[in-house]
Design a protein around this motif. Structure first.
Motif, mmCIF file in Angstrom:
data_model
loop_
_atom_site.group_PDB
_atom_site.id
_atom_site.type_symbol
_atom_site.label_atom_id
_atom_site.label_comp_id
_atom_site.label_asym_id
_atom_site.label_seq_id
_atom_site.Cartn_x
_atom_site.Cartn_y
_atom_site.Cartn_z
ATOM 1 N N SER A 94 -4.857 5.076 -6.441
ATOM 2 C CA SER A 94 -4.550 6.505 -6.438
ATOM 3 C C SER A 94 -5.606 7.247 -5.632
ATOM 4 O O SER A 94 -6.796 6.980 -5.760
ATOM 5 C CB SER A 94 -4.514 7.043 -7.877
ATOM 6 O OG SER A 94 -3.493 6.417 -8.614
ATOM 7 N N TRP A 95 -5.161 8.194 -4.813
ATOM 8 C CA TRP A 95 -6.074 8.920 -3.944
ATOM 9 C C TRP A 95 -5.649 10.381 -3.898
ATOM 10 O O TRP A 95 -4.483 10.717 -4.083
ATOM 11 C CB TRP A 95 -6.035 8.330 -2.535
ATOM 12 C CG TRP A 95 -7.141 8.804 -1.635
ATOM 13 C CD1 TRP A 95 -7.178 9.967 -0.927
ATOM 14 C CD2 TRP A 95 -8.362 8.124 -1.350
ATOM 15 N NE1 TRP A 95 -8.347 10.049 -0.219
ATOM 16 C CE2 TRP A 95 -9.102 8.935 -0.454
ATOM 17 C CE3 TRP A 95 -8.913 6.920 -1.756
ATOM 18 C CZ2 TRP A 95 -10.351 8.580 0.029
ATOM 19 C CZ3 TRP A 95 -10.162 6.551 -1.278
ATOM 20 C CH2 TRP A 95 -10.872 7.378 -0.392
ATOM 21 N N GLN A 106 -0.634 7.226 -3.367
ATOM 22 C CA GLN A 106 -1.067 5.838 -3.436
ATOM 23 C C GLN A 106 -1.416 5.379 -2.025
ATOM 24 O O GLN A 106 -0.593 5.502 -1.116
ATOM 25 C CB GLN A 106 0.033 4.956 -4.027
ATOM 26 C CG GLN A 106 0.304 5.208 -5.506
ATOM 27 C CD GLN A 106 -0.819 4.736 -6.392
ATOM 28 O OE1 GLN A 106 -1.347 3.638 -6.224
ATOM 29 N NE2 GLN A 106 -1.221 5.574 -7.341
ATOM 30 N N THR A 107 -2.619 4.864 -1.831
ATOM 31 C CA THR A 107 -3.048 4.481 -0.491
ATOM 32 C C THR A 107 -3.931 3.242 -0.544
ATOM 33 O O THR A 107 -4.436 2.866 -1.603
ATOM 34 C CB THR A 107 -3.817 5.649 0.172
ATOM 35 O OG1 THR A 107 -4.026 5.368 1.544
ATOM 36 C CG2 THR A 107 -5.153 5.877 -0.506
ATOM 37 N N LEU A 108 -4.112 2.604 0.614
ATOM 38 C CA LEU A 108 -4.932 1.401 0.711
ATOM 39 C C LEU A 108 -6.399 1.804 0.791
ATOM 40 O O LEU A 108 -6.765 2.692 1.570
ATOM 41 C CB LEU A 108 -4.529 0.602 1.952
ATOM 42 C CG LEU A 108 -4.727 -0.917 1.920
ATOM 43 C CD1 LEU A 108 -3.960 -1.531 0.771
ATOM 44 C CD2 LEU A 108 -4.287 -1.520 3.250
ATOM 45 N N VAL A 109 -7.248 1.146 -0.002
ATOM 46 C CA VAL A 109 -8.657 1.530 -0.112
ATOM 47 C C VAL A 109 -9.538 0.301 0.047
ATOM 48 O O VAL A 109 -9.224 -0.776 -0.481
ATOM 49 C CB VAL A 109 -8.932 2.201 -1.477
ATOM 50 C CG1 VAL A 109 -10.412 2.564 -1.618
ATOM 51 C CG2 VAL A 109 -8.076 3.437 -1.645
ATOM 52 N N VAL A 168 -13.183 4.275 1.304
ATOM 53 C CA VAL A 168 -12.526 4.907 2.446
ATOM 54 C C VAL A 168 -11.044 4.564 2.399
ATOM 55 O O VAL A 168 -10.640 3.473 1.965
ATOM 56 C CB VAL A 168 -13.167 4.447 3.773
ATOM 57 C CG1 VAL A 168 -12.994 2.942 3.958
ATOM 58 C CG2 VAL A 168 -12.591 5.199 4.958
ATOM 59 N N GLU A 169 -10.226 5.502 2.844
ATOM 60 C CA GLU A 169 -8.776 5.322 2.896
ATOM 61 C C GLU A 169 -8.393 4.662 4.214
ATOM 62 O O GLU A 169 -8.836 5.079 5.284
ATOM 63 C CB GLU A 169 -8.093 6.680 2.764
ATOM 64 C CG GLU A 169 -6.584 6.646 2.859
ATOM 65 C CD GLU A 169 -5.982 8.035 2.851
ATOM 66 O OE1 GLU A 169 -4.790 8.162 2.525
ATOM 67 O OE2 GLU A 169 -6.707 9.000 3.188
#
Length: 364
Positions: free
Chosen positions: A41-42, A267-270, A311-312
């Motif tokens: 979650s971002w 929702q993003t890649l971290v 970082v995203e």
């Protein structure tokens, strides 16, 4: 012309030649620590300062002039809705009520007597109608007195917590005299202002976190409840109201609160920020292939927002891929590596390094 070597140099050169293959063969892959590109979650944080208000707040005052006969609360006590808090002396009003009730009974008897006579044509109908009107007048007077009597009793309009008791039994009060404050504190209203530029990203239900200097290690979770209908023409800001749960009774009206609004939740890649290898405006990472001795591959990625330690990743990586998070300066593209561990919420770089040393010492 042939090269001649001194006799004392031959043994040294021979030793170097013999040792060279052995050292190359003994060289081990570089130890690294990896992290997994994970979907999390971002949000984009927006900071502000706000002031707390009670969900419901009222100052109960007297509406009649008389002395206090009874106080049924203590400082800071929790009370229920409808609970009697203050009773004023109402002896005179009670006497007026009894007199009005006696007058009502008298006029009711008159109406009944005239009704019987009129049914036998022994009394004019006009006398009966006048008596009935007088009875209704008496009943209205009783209703007015009963309503007045309710002003002598101060009840809690809602469940909440009373403030300090600054009055005493026997004190004379008049209309407007403040008797006690009552606040509903299980939910708190948090009012703060944001720039009008943020209006497009604000909506009711947007989550936020709040902190107070009184509880620096505690984060209070809440959400935006409503957004002001006007923008201040001087500050170019809009007032936002959020709701915070206060079931633990730690927050108080008037407290200064630091707010972080979680804009654009997604929702993003971290990945860890330490995995980045910046080159000008470009960003690279070193990925590991578990099927090929964790061999390193240099890959360019496109990043988005940053937050503390993370970082995203917008493009260039897939969920679950391993990237080098510690040791990027010691490995090169195409080299095999020795994986010491994978960072997650239960591990840290010092812990994995210590574990790697212990394993190396144990293997001899």
């Amino acid at each position: 012309m042939p090269i001649r070597l001194a006799s004392r140099s031959l043994p040294l050169l021979l030793g170097l030649l013999l040792a060279l293959p052995t050292s190359l063969h003994a060289q081990q892959p570089t130890a690294v620590i990896a992290a997994e590109a994970s979907l999390e979650s971002w949000y984009d944080p927006l900071e502000a300062l706000g002031t707390l208000r009670a969900d419901e707040s009222v100052t109960l005052s007297a509406t009649v002039t008389d002395t206090i006969a009874e106080l049924n609360f203590h400082d800071g006590e929790s009370v229920e809705a409808g609970q009697l808090l203050v009773r004023l002396s109402d002896n005179e009003a009670q006497a007026d009520l009894r007199a009005a009730q006696a007058l009502r009974d008298e006029r009711r008897n008159t109406v009944n007597r005239l009704a019987q006579l009129q049914s036998r044509n022994l009394a004019p109908r006009g006398d009966l109608e006048d008596a009935q009107a007088q009875l209704r007048q008496a009943e209205a007077e009783i209703q007015a007195l009963e309503a007045r009597l309710s002003d002598y009793r101060i009840h809690a309009p809602f469940a909440g917590q009373v403030g300090f008791r600054d009055v005493s039994v026997g004190a004379l009060v008049s209309p407007g005299t403040e008797l006690v404050t009552l606040d509903k504190l299980d939910v708190m209203k948090l009012d703060f202002t944001l720039p009008e530029l943020a209006l497009g990203q604000l909506e009711p239900g947007l989550p936020l976190t709040a902190t107070s200097a009184a509880y620096p290690d505690t984060r209070f979770e809440g959400e935006i409840d409503s957004i002001g209908t006007r923008v201040d023409p001087v500050t170019r800001s809009v007032t936002v109201r959020a709701l915070l749960d206060n079931t633990e009774d730690r927050l108080r009206p008037g407290m200064l609160i630091s707010v972080v609004v979680n804009r654009a939740p997604r929702q993003t890649l971290v990945i860890p920020e330490a995995a980045l290898i910046p080159e000008g405006h470009r960003q690279f990472v070193l990925t590991l292939d578990p099927a090929d001795e964790h061999r390193v591959t240099r890959r360019e990625i496109r990043i988005g927002a940053r937050r503390e330690g993370e970082v995203e990743v917008l493009d260039g990586l897939n969920e679950g891929q391993l990237v080098v998070a510690h040791g990027t300066e010691r490995v090169r593209d195409g080299q095999p590596t020795r994986l010491l561990g994978i960072l997650d919420e239960t591990t840290s770089v010092p812990e994995l390094l210590r574990r790697g040393r212990d394993e190396a010492e144990a293997s001899g």
